[in-house]
Design an enzyme around this catalytic site. Structure first.
Site, short mmCIF file in Angstrom:
data_model
loop_
_atom_site.label_atom_id
_atom_site.label_comp_id
_atom_site.label_asym_id
_atom_site.label_seq_id
_atom_site.Cartn_x
_atom_site.Cartn_y
_atom_site.Cartn_z
CB CYS A 33 -0.89 -0.02 1.24
SG CYS A 33 -1.82 1.50 1.49
CB CYS A 77 -0.36 2.31 5.59
SG CYS A 77 -1.07 0.73 5.11
CB CYS A 116 -5.21 -0.39 2.29
SG CYS A 116 -4.05 -0.82 3.60
CB CYS A 126 -4.15 3.16 5.92
SG CYS A 126 -3.97 3.04 4.14
CB CYS A 147 -9.20 -3.23 -11.89
SG CYS A 147 -8.77 -2.02 -13.12
ZN LIG Z 1 -2.76 1.11 3.54
#
Ligand SMILES: [Zn+2]
Length: 134
Positions: free
Chosen positions: A48, A51, A97, A100, A120
């Site tokens: 991510c 984060c 995610c 976060c 995607c």
């Molecule tokens: Zn994240």
């Protein structure tokens, strides 16, 4: 349950690039074929961008022809969250995610085997951690 990251919009604005903020926090979409990773075949772990949470393994990335990085599965169901998204007059499933809450992209039921799913994902929401670096 992992610790969730909670930050206010001002903090995110400071930490993310304007492009990242637009996608991750404002649920924007980068233009196709412009992202850093849509065509990347480099082995590694996609994290991510906001984060550092591990999201997708490059082994599960496939050529979708859509212009966005596409994966048939996240590394774990726990690392992403999905939610029904009715925006833009379309029924889609949003992918976020789990740590976060950053918007990553959408998942569609037209992917390859073994899952039949196509995650995607916006390049700008990802950060590749290359394998040979370690
Ligand atoms: Zn994240």
């Amino acid at each position: 349950m992992k610790d969730k990251i909670q930050k206010n919009e001002e903090e995110w604005k400071k930490e993310l690039t304007p492009e990242q903020y637009q996608v991750c926090r404002m649920k924007g979409t980068e233009p196709p074929f412009t992202g850093k990773y849509y065509n990347s075949k480099e082995p590694g772990m996609y994290l991510c961008a906001a984060c550092g949470n591990e999201l997708f393994d490059s082994n599960t990335k496939f050529e979708s022809g859509t212009g966005w990085p596409s994966f048939y599965t996240p590394i774990s169901e726990e690392n992403v969250e999905t939610e029904e998204d009715m925006g833009y007059g379309m029924r889609r499933t949003e992918v976020m995610c789990s740590r976060c809450g950053a918007h990553l992209g959408h998942v569609f039921p037209d992917g390859p085997r073994p899952t039949g799913l196509r995650y995607c994902i916006n390049s700008v929401a990802l950060k590749l951690d290359p394998k040979d670096k370690k």
